[in-house]
Design a protein around this motif. Structure first.
Motif, PDB file in Angstrom:
ATOM      1  N   ILE A  65      42.964  35.171  37.978  1.00 41.30           N
ATOM      2  CA  ILE A  65      41.598  35.700  38.040  1.00 41.30           C
ATOM      3  C   ILE A  65      41.413  36.916  37.132  1.00 41.30           C
ATOM      4  CG2 ILE A  65      41.195  34.740  40.326  1.00 41.30           C
ATOM      5  CD1 ILE A  65      41.626  37.411  41.572  1.00 41.30           C
ATOM      6  N   THR A  66      42.503  37.590  36.788  1.00 37.90           N
ATOM      7  CA  THR A  66      42.416  38.700  35.836  1.00 37.90           C
ATOM      8  C   THR A  66      42.119  38.180  34.435  1.00 37.90           C
ATOM      9  OG1 THR A  66      43.945  40.084  37.111  1.00 37.90           O
ATOM     10  CG2 THR A  66      43.669  40.632  34.786  1.00 37.90           C
ATOM     11  N   THR A 117      36.622  39.272  41.494  1.00 40.08           N
ATOM     12  CA  THR A 117      37.425  40.268  42.207  1.00 40.08           C
ATOM     13  C   THR A 117      37.969  39.707  43.511  1.00 40.08           C
ATOM     14  OG1 THR A 117      36.090  42.058  41.267  1.00 40.08           O
ATOM     15  CG2 THR A 117      37.457  42.605  43.173  1.00 40.08           C
ATOM     16  N   TYR A 118      37.110  39.015  44.257  1.00 43.03           N
ATOM     17  CA  TYR A 118      37.515  38.423  45.529  1.00 43.03           C
ATOM     18  C   TYR A 118      37.512  36.899  45.419  1.00 43.03           C
ATOM     19  CZ  TYR A 118      36.445  42.986  47.670  1.00 43.03           C
ATOM     20  OH  TYR A 118      36.405  44.321  47.994  1.00 43.03           O
ATOM     21  N   TRP A 124      48.482  41.596  54.143  1.00 46.00           N
ATOM     22  CA  TRP A 124      47.256  42.259  54.584  1.00 46.00           C
ATOM     23  C   TRP A 124      47.137  43.663  53.985  1.00 46.00           C
ATOM     24  CZ3 TRP A 124      43.704  39.443  56.842  1.00 46.00           C
ATOM     25  CH2 TRP A 124      44.054  38.393  57.704  1.00 46.00           C
ATOM     26  N   TYR A 125      45.906  44.082  53.751  1.00 43.72           N
ATOM     27  CA  TYR A 125      45.621  45.472  53.404  1.00 43.72           C
ATOM     28  C   TYR A 125      45.922  46.324  54.642  1.00 43.72           C
ATOM     29  CZ  TYR A 125      43.127  49.487  51.458  1.00 43.72           C
ATOM     30  OH  TYR A 125      42.807  50.726  50.980  1.00 43.72           O
ATOM     31  N   THR A 126      46.145  47.612  54.449  1.00 45.19           N
ATOM     32  CA  THR A 126      46.610  48.478  55.546  1.00 45.19           C
ATOM     33  C   THR A 126      45.694  48.483  56.768  1.00 45.19           C
ATOM     34  OG1 THR A 126      45.568  50.343  54.407  1.00 45.19           O
ATOM     35  CG2 THR A 126      47.929  50.028  54.063  1.00 45.19           C
ATOM     36  N   THR A 127      44.384  48.320  56.570  1.00 39.14           N
ATOM     37  CA  THR A 127      43.445  48.348  57.701  1.00 39.14           C
ATOM     38  C   THR A 127      43.088  46.945  58.193  1.00 39.14           C
ATOM     39  OG1 THR A 127      41.582  48.442  56.157  1.00 39.14           O
ATOM     40  CG2 THR A 127      42.450  50.542  56.977  1.00 39.14           C
ATOM     41  N   GLU A 128      43.799  45.953  57.726  1.00 39.16           N
ATOM     42  CA  GLU A 128      43.504  44.562  58.070  1.00 39.16           C
ATOM     43  C   GLU A 128      44.614  43.953  58.932  1.00 39.16           C
ATOM     44  OE1 GLU A 128      40.766  43.018  57.274  1.00 39.16           O
ATOM     45  OE2 GLU A 128      39.911  44.242  55.683  1.00 39.16           O
ATOM     46  N   PRO A 129      44.286  42.836  59.639  1.00 41.96           N
ATOM     47  CA  PRO A 129      42.969  42.209  59.771  1.00 41.96           C
ATOM     48  C   PRO A 129      42.066  42.984  60.727  1.00 41.96           C
ATOM     49  CG  PRO A 129      44.578  41.012  61.071  1.00 41.96           C
ATOM     50  CD  PRO A 129      45.340  42.060  60.310  1.00 41.96           C
ATOM     51  N   GLN A 130      40.778  42.912  60.490  1.00 42.49           N
ATOM     52  CA  GLN A 130      39.824  43.680  61.279  1.00 42.49           C
ATOM     53  C   GLN A 130      39.628  43.083  62.667  1.00 42.49           C
ATOM     54  OE1 GLN A 130      36.103  44.574  59.182  1.00 42.49           O
ATOM     55  NE2 GLN A 130      37.095  43.980  57.270  1.00 42.49           N
ATOM     56  N   LYS A 185      41.627  41.176  44.168  1.00 40.63           N
ATOM     57  CA  LYS A 185      42.426  41.466  42.977  1.00 40.63           C
ATOM     58  C   LYS A 185      42.686  42.961  42.820  1.00 40.63           C
ATOM     59  CE  LYS A 185      40.278  41.615  39.082  1.00 40.63           C
ATOM     60  NZ  LYS A 185      39.510  41.246  37.865  1.00 40.63           N
ATOM     61  N   ALA A 186      41.692  43.790  43.147  1.00 40.99           N
ATOM     62  CA  ALA A 186      41.816  45.235  42.953  1.00 40.99           C
ATOM     63  C   ALA A 186      42.896  45.846  43.844  1.00 40.99           C
ATOM     64  CB  ALA A 186      40.474  45.916  43.201  1.00 40.99           C
ATOM     65  N   SER A 187      42.920  45.440  45.116  1.00 40.52           N
ATOM     66  CA  SER A 187      43.905  45.994  46.049  1.00 40.52           C
ATOM     67  C   SER A 187      45.213  45.206  46.032  1.00 40.52           C
ATOM     68  CB  SER A 187      43.341  46.000  47.471  1.00 40.52           C
ATOM     69  OG  SER A 187      43.229  44.676  47.978  1.00 40.52           O
ATOM     70  N   ASN A 188      45.145  43.950  45.559  1.00 39.00           N
ATOM     71  CA  ASN A 188      46.273  43.013  45.566  1.00 39.00           C
ATOM     72  C   ASN A 188      46.709  42.678  46.994  1.00 39.00           C
ATOM     73  OD1 ASN A 188      48.139  41.292  44.308  1.00 39.00           O
ATOM     74  ND2 ASN A 188      49.739  42.852  44.280  1.00 39.00           N
ATOM     75  N   TYR A 189      45.725  42.689  47.906  1.00 36.91           N
ATOM     76  CA  TYR A 189      45.988  42.356  49.306  1.00 36.91           C
ATOM     77  C   TYR A 189      44.914  41.389  49.803  1.00 36.91           C
ATOM     78  CZ  TYR A 189      49.378  46.191  49.560  1.00 36.91           C
ATOM     79  OH  TYR A 189      50.460  47.010  49.353  1.00 36.91           O
TER      80      TYR A 189
END
Length: 203
Positions: A80-81, A89-90, A128-134, A146-150
């Motif tokens: 995607i890059t 991005t997503y 998962w990103y640090t605050t995920e899953p919600q 893509k930006a967070s790579n999570y």
């Protein structure tokens, strides 16, 4: 003589023939990695729309991307890059809740679902990103960022680009006459070939 032959064998390794899927997997919107062909679609769709859209490779059953390893994660990010048609991005993944009654914040409550709506496997690799899953009843699907790579949990009604995955292991042994005709239908018809049935939607 035997020594010379042995040296030649080590110097010139056996070349593996390219598979049919590899041959199809060319262009800036696709990437072959491991034993899968990843295809990015820049058009934003809801999760259900994206899931049923991963069916456009004749002879190969597709599904939304399964980020099953760090290698797959890296491949999707690279794809995607490098996608030049539009900024992506997503992208949707094939992750869905195993039990809609259980808390969405429980990591073990997520599984990989394929195009037919069947559970392929309980997810093992979950970046998962640090605050995920919600913890949110509406955050019941997953996108890769893509930006967070999570990966992040989001509502299934949201619209995002997506990546389809076609695996060598899911190649159909025979392309039937019905499948061929289903794919070749043009005009304004929308077609979907699934489980040996051709579905045709008339706009």
């Amino acid at each position: 003589m035997l020594l010379s032959l042995a040296i030649l064998l080590f110097t010139f390794p056996t070349v593996t023939a390219q598979t049919d899927l590899q041959a199809k997997c060319t262009g800036n919107d696709r990437l072959y990695n491991g034993s899968s062909c990843y295809v990015v679609v820049g058009t934003a769709k809801t999760h259900n729309e994206a899931k049923t859209s991963c069916n456009h490779y004749l002879g190969n059953s597709g599904h939304l991307v399964n980020i099953k390893s760090s290698a797959a994660q890296s491949a999707v990010r690279t794809l995607i890059t490098n996608y030049a048609t539009t900024t992506v991005t997503y992208v949707w993944t094939c992750l869905e809740l195993l039990n809609s009654s259980a808390a969405t914040s429980v990591s073990s409550n997520w599984g990989n679902y394929f195009r037919g709506g069947t559970l392929d496997a309980k997810a093992v690799y979950l970046p998962w990103y640090t605050t995920e899953p919600q913890l949110s009843a509406t955050s019941n699907r997953v996108v890769y960022n893509k930006a967070s790579n999570y990966i992040h949990s989001v509502p299934l009604s949201s619209a995002y680009s997506y990546v389809c995955e076609y695996e060598e292991a899911l190649r159909e042994p025979v392309v039937t006459d019905l499948e061929q005709k289903c794919v070749n239908l043009t005009s304004s018809f929308k077609t979907l070939f699934l489980n040996d049935i051709c579905y045709v939607a008339h706009p």
